[in-house]
Write an enzyme that holds these catalytic residues in place. Structure first.
Site, short mmCIF file in Angstrom:
data_model
loop_
_atom_site.label_atom_id
_atom_site.label_comp_id
_atom_site.label_asym_id
_atom_site.label_seq_id
_atom_site.Cartn_x
_atom_site.Cartn_y
_atom_site.Cartn_z
N LYS A 76 -31.55 -77.63 -68.07
CA LYS A 76 -31.92 -76.57 -67.11
C LYS A 76 -33.30 -76.89 -66.52
O LYS A 76 -34.19 -77.36 -67.24
CB LYS A 76 -31.93 -75.22 -67.82
CG LYS A 76 -32.05 -74.02 -66.88
CD LYS A 76 -31.93 -72.70 -67.64
CE LYS A 76 -32.11 -71.49 -66.73
NZ LYS A 76 -31.98 -70.21 -67.44
N SER A 151 -28.93 -66.76 -65.46
CA SER A 151 -29.62 -67.71 -64.61
C SER A 151 -29.25 -69.17 -64.90
O SER A 151 -29.48 -70.03 -64.05
CB SER A 151 -31.13 -67.55 -64.78
OG SER A 151 -31.53 -67.92 -66.09
N SER A 175 -28.87 -65.03 -69.93
CA SER A 175 -28.80 -66.16 -69.00
C SER A 175 -28.04 -67.38 -69.49
O SER A 175 -27.76 -68.28 -68.70
CB SER A 175 -30.22 -66.58 -68.59
OG SER A 175 -30.73 -65.72 -67.62
#
Lengths: 483, 476
Positions: A76, A151, A175
């Site tokens: 990420k 996210s 997330s």
């Protein structure tokens, strides 16, 4: 070769000399080439570096190595990797290249895993759809008119689309689990303090936790083995004896006590999602699990408390992006104050600004007691709710999200509607406990439904056990998104 | 109309730890810009602070030495504000639960003693330094970012510049004694903020206060207080209201000017730092720090007065700094003559130190050398006057006193027969003085002794010369 997609499968093929590490990495890079145009999981793909690492892995394949040696993964974009641009999908961090590895990056590096790229996300991990990325939108591999969740939308989509074997995400209010649920993959948010946060660009420090997104529960346990553990660089990481999470991969759960949170099956839950959950409960009953009803009466305040606490922390954590030292700086400015204002006005997206303002307000003198302090009191109550619930059961079963993946643009105009997507995941972060989302079926349109299993603090073994048994009894994790 | 000045101090002191408060970077002063930094003290994205245990220990030491209650549970908070010398845009400090609270320190002003209340001591990190350069604009040196500080906050208990100065000096001596800080004021290791208000004598309520920041010498502290109290009285006398504000003292111009008013004051939005865990101290830990605390100045002072019979004044002067006290004690150890050691240190040596603005540890000789010098006097090897010459040489060359005496042939003449001949010669040559002396003019003996000293270049034993003159008086 088409069907390989998990760490354990690749390890078998390598052991039988049916494939080389270079071939594995190439296969995934090719797949990225084929489908990235549709999914847009990555903000950066590191083709050359990855191939070089894979060739090195082949040269060293005879040496004893870990399960994730030579395995391609996605990172990420809020997790630092030395020398690799890390922007949190924000304009304000454009060009920032960390001179250090996050502890998880360095652990994976040492274990020999190969990073294929940095994955897209909502800017600074604020969002539930990846529509808040300043770079681009990511699309759900199961239906590219829909969001992948957020996210960690890029991290979930790249696993679902077979662009990597696994990925790391971060979870502040859901997330990891919400996008895992939307993309039909497994996502674990570990207990707060189990995985070091060093090098994870902070959103809300008391809630953030890094975790794996994988194809199945076995891979989840394998990756967790490689990222968990005390880190001297993170004061909030817990000193605890190391566990081998793969030892909990047993299909036998007879007698396990599963709590059903009554508040999580009421209003706002999509009927199809509810139906899949009811079927999952039946599966567990077949496996010999016992069910108890539990209540989390204060969870109705969780979302409000979450937006106060996380925004307050974010307002402070994001204050350092001021255009002085690194990243984006506004081109024209009159003086120091103007430099700050213009840089931050131009550098941050709307959602990030919304949260900075909310958090700044909540911490302001005269409002602190009414908002921040109150939210901390709610936090204590929510923790107590979970403590009480776990007196009568080992894990809690609930939906991960109230719905399946929604359409792109469907909720982006209404922040409150968007926030509701995290209603079942947020209380877990507030309490600092672990939860995993596993696929538990599909809705009528073929979109994946996720089931959330929540454990007590450091009860990863319980939820891994429960998730694995369910997975073994079903075959949802074998279904692939058609792209 | 008489006014009373009300003063409270906030004292920032850099701790003498090797490394910074949240990372392993060096705290050494004076390194090249931005060479003592790392991702942590630069506040780069994703990094986390880890509290240096020494910082906690040093703060606890300071707390014990100022009679504070040591908190069993305290926490770190974030103080949020934007400034280019603050890379994280927040300073990690302590807000509502400081590590030390409710202490006191007694100060001695000669005519009276007074107890000054310590409200709290908390730990925090220092910010960097901005360098304003005409050519390249403003540059930031981040070496100081994350240097550990304690902030000592007093009650508004001081009533004059003298009291404030005496208190500040006492704090400096405590911090030096406990080795919490090197207190090098020219390097910014000790800095004062002054909160000051004035009120009519006998009034029950304090006036509106102003704050003056970053005074870094005792002189600036005193002058700023004098200026600001006069300014406030002047304003009140003219019927004006004092505005609550932060003011900056300009030591060159000897005046203060307004920085910002209360309305413009920052809202720091303090909240607990979620990256750090609370500081929890056990009884054992605190006891252990207490046991290892170096001897404090007032304990030393009492010892000096009791054991060595020194006057309170002498004991005060000698214990005001740890370096001087240790130098003194080592000297006494070497010569076993506390009174002489005190006199030399407070007299000749202090004069030279002041003149050359040196610290006592910067002199070329060791306390043992001073002890030897005193021994030489006490054994009549040299006279007091010669000793001053020897000391001067010691300051210059650092040589041992005995070797200076030998090299320069300075040993005192103690040979009675040799001296007697000289005395008789001098008396013969100065009949008038001898007459005067016989006639009862005691002063005349001084002239005669002086003549002998002149001839011997000061080496004659003056006591013996005196005695010899008196003994031989009737011969004339």
């Amino acid at each position: 070769m088409d069907r390989i997609s998990t760490i354990h499968e690749i390890n078998e093929l390598i052991e039988n000399s049916e494939i080389t590490y270079e071939e594995v990495t190439k296969k995934y890079l090719d797949r990225i080439d084929q489908v990235e145009g549709k999914v847009d999981s990555f903000v950066k793909v590191m083709q050359e570096e990855a191939l070089e690492s894979a060739r090195k892995a082949d040269a060293q394949r005879e040496k004893p190595h870990s399960m994730i040696f030579g395995i391609p993964y996605g990172l990420k974009d809020n997790i630092c990797s030395e020398g690799v641009e890390t922007t949190c999908a924000s304009k304000i961090l454009k060009g920032f290249i960390p001179p250090y590895d996050a502890t998880v990056s360095s652990k994976l590096k040492k274990s020999g895993a190969i990073v294929l790229g940095k994955t897209n996300m909502d800017e600074f991990a604020m969002g539930s759809s990846n529509e808040n990325s300043s770079v681009k939108k990511t699309y759900n591999p199961w239906d590219i008119t829909r969001v992948p969740g957020g996210s960690s939308g890029g991290s979930a989509a790249c696993v679902a689309a077979d662009q990597v074997v696994f990925s790391l995400g971060s979870d502040t209010g859901g997330s990891i689990r919400q996008p895992a649920s939307f993309c039909g993959v497994v996502g674990l948010k570990p207990t707060y303090g189990l995985v070091s946060r060093y090098g994870l660009v902070a959103f809300a420090s008391s809630l953030d936790q890094i975790g794996p997104i994988t194809k199945d529960v076995r891979d989840c346990a394998i990756v967790l083995n490689h990222i968990a553990g005390h880190d001297e660089k993170d004061s909030t990481s817990v000193k605890k004896e190391k566990e081998d999470y793969t030892t909990y991969l047993s299909p036998k759960i007879k007698g396990m006590k599963i709590g059903i949170v009554k508040e999580y099956f009421g209003e706002g839950l999509n009927p199809e999602v509810k139906e899949r959950l009811m079927e999952a409960i039946e599966v567990y009953k077949q496996l010999g699990a016992e069910f108890v009803d539990v209540s989390l009466p204060n969870s109705k305040y969780a979302l409000s408390a979450y937006y106060i606490i996380s925004s307050a922390e974010a307002s402070s954590n994001l204050a350092r992006y001021d255009g002085i030292r690194y990243g984006f700086r506004a081109e024209k400015f009159d003086d120091l104050l103007d430099l700050y204002k213009k840089t931050r006005s131009q550098g941050f997206g709307d959602e990030v600004k919304r949260r900075i303002m909310l958090g700044t307000y909540a911490l302001s003198s005269g409002y602190y007691d009414a908002y921040y302090k109150k939210a901390l009191q709610v936090r204590t109550l929510i923790k107590e709710d979970f403590d009480n619930a776990f007196k009568s059961c080992d894990v809690l079963l609930s939906p991960t999200c109230p719905t399946t993946a929604f359409k792109i643009g469907e909720k982006s105009e209404d922040p409150l509607e968007m926030y509701l997507s995290d209603i079942y995941t947020v209380p877990v972060n507030i309490a600092g406990i672990p939860a995993i989302s596993v696929p538990c079926g599909f809705d009528d349109t073929g979109l994946p439904v996720g089931m959330q299993l929540t454990g007590k603090a450091f009860g990863e073994k319980d939820i891994i056990k429960a998730a694995y048994a369910f997975e073994q009894a079903t075959d949802f994790h074998h279904k692939r998104a058609e792209l | 109309m008489d006014y009373e000045i009300v003063i409270g101090l906030e004292i920032h002191s850099e701790l003498d730890t090797k490394t910074k408060i949240f990372c392993g970077c060096s705290t050494a002063f004076g390194a090249e810009e931005n060479t003592q930094t790392c991702p942590v003290c630069l506040g780069l994205p994703g990094v986390l602070p880890v509290l240096n245990k020494k910082v906690v220990e040093y703060a606890v030491k300071a707390g014990i030495a100022t009679d504070c209650k040591i908190a069993r549970y305290s926490k770190m908070d974030r103080k949020n504000y934007f400034y280019p010398d603050l890379p994280k845009a927040y300073q990690i400090s302590q807000f509502d639960l400081p590590i030390c609270e409710a202490g006191s320190v007694e100060i001695d002003l000669g005519e009276y003693k007074k107890t000054i209340g310590i409200t709290r001591i908390h730990i925090e990190e220092d910010a960097g330094k901005l360098i304003h350069d005409a050519g390249s604009g403003t540059l930031a040196d981040n070496n100081r970012c994350g240097v550990p500080l304690i902030e000592i906050v007093t009650e508004p208990d001081m009533r004059s510049a003298e009291e404030a100065r005496t208190f500040a000096e006492k704090i400096k001596s405590i911090l030096e004694y406990t080795e919490v800080s090197d207190c090098k004021m020219q390097e910014g290791s000790l800095r004062f903020d002054v909160n000051l208000s004035v009120m009519k004598k006998g009034a029950k309520e304090f006036g509106t206060r102003t704050e003056m920041k970053n005074l870094n010498s005792f002189r600036a502290l005193e002058r700023a207080i004098e200026y600001e109290s006069k300014r406030q009285i002047f304003e009140i006398e003219r019927g004006n209201r004092i505005i609550q504000e932060t003011r900056k003292w300009d030591d060159d111009k000897a005046e203060s000017f307004s920085l910002r008013s209360k309305e413009e004051a920052h809202d720091y939005r303090y909240f607990p730092d979620p990256d750090l865990v609370p500081v929890v101290l056990t009884e054992d830990y605190i006891d252990n720090v207490k046991r290892h605390l170096p001897k404090l100045p007032w304990v030393r002072k009492a010892e000096y007065m009791e054991k060595w019979n020194l006057s309170e004044y002498d004991a005060n002067v000698l214990t005001a700094s740890k370096d001087i006290a240790e130098f003194f004690e080592k000297t006494v150890e070497a010569c076993n003559d506390a009174k002489s050691a005190a006199n030399w240190i407070m007299g000749e040596i202090s004069a030279v130190l002041n003149e050359k603005s040196l610290g006592i540890n910067e002199v070329a000789f060791a306390p043992e050398d001073l002890g030897e010098l005193i021994n030489l006097i006490n054994k009549n090897t040299i006279s007091g006057n010669i000793a001053k010459k020897v000391l001067k040489e010691m300051f210059e060359t650092g040589k041992a006193p005995m070797s200076i005496v030998e090299e320069k042939n300075l040993a005192q003449m103690n040979d009675v027969s040799e001296l007697k001949n000289m005395v008789l010669d001098v008396m013969k040559a100065n009949p008038q003085s001898v007459e005067d002396l016989k006639g009862g003019k005691e002063k005349a003996i001084g002239f005669l002794v002086g003549q002998i000293m002149k001839q011997t270049k000061g080496k004659a034993n003056p006591g013996m010369v005196n005695k010899l003159i008196k003994e031989n008086l009737e011969k004339f």
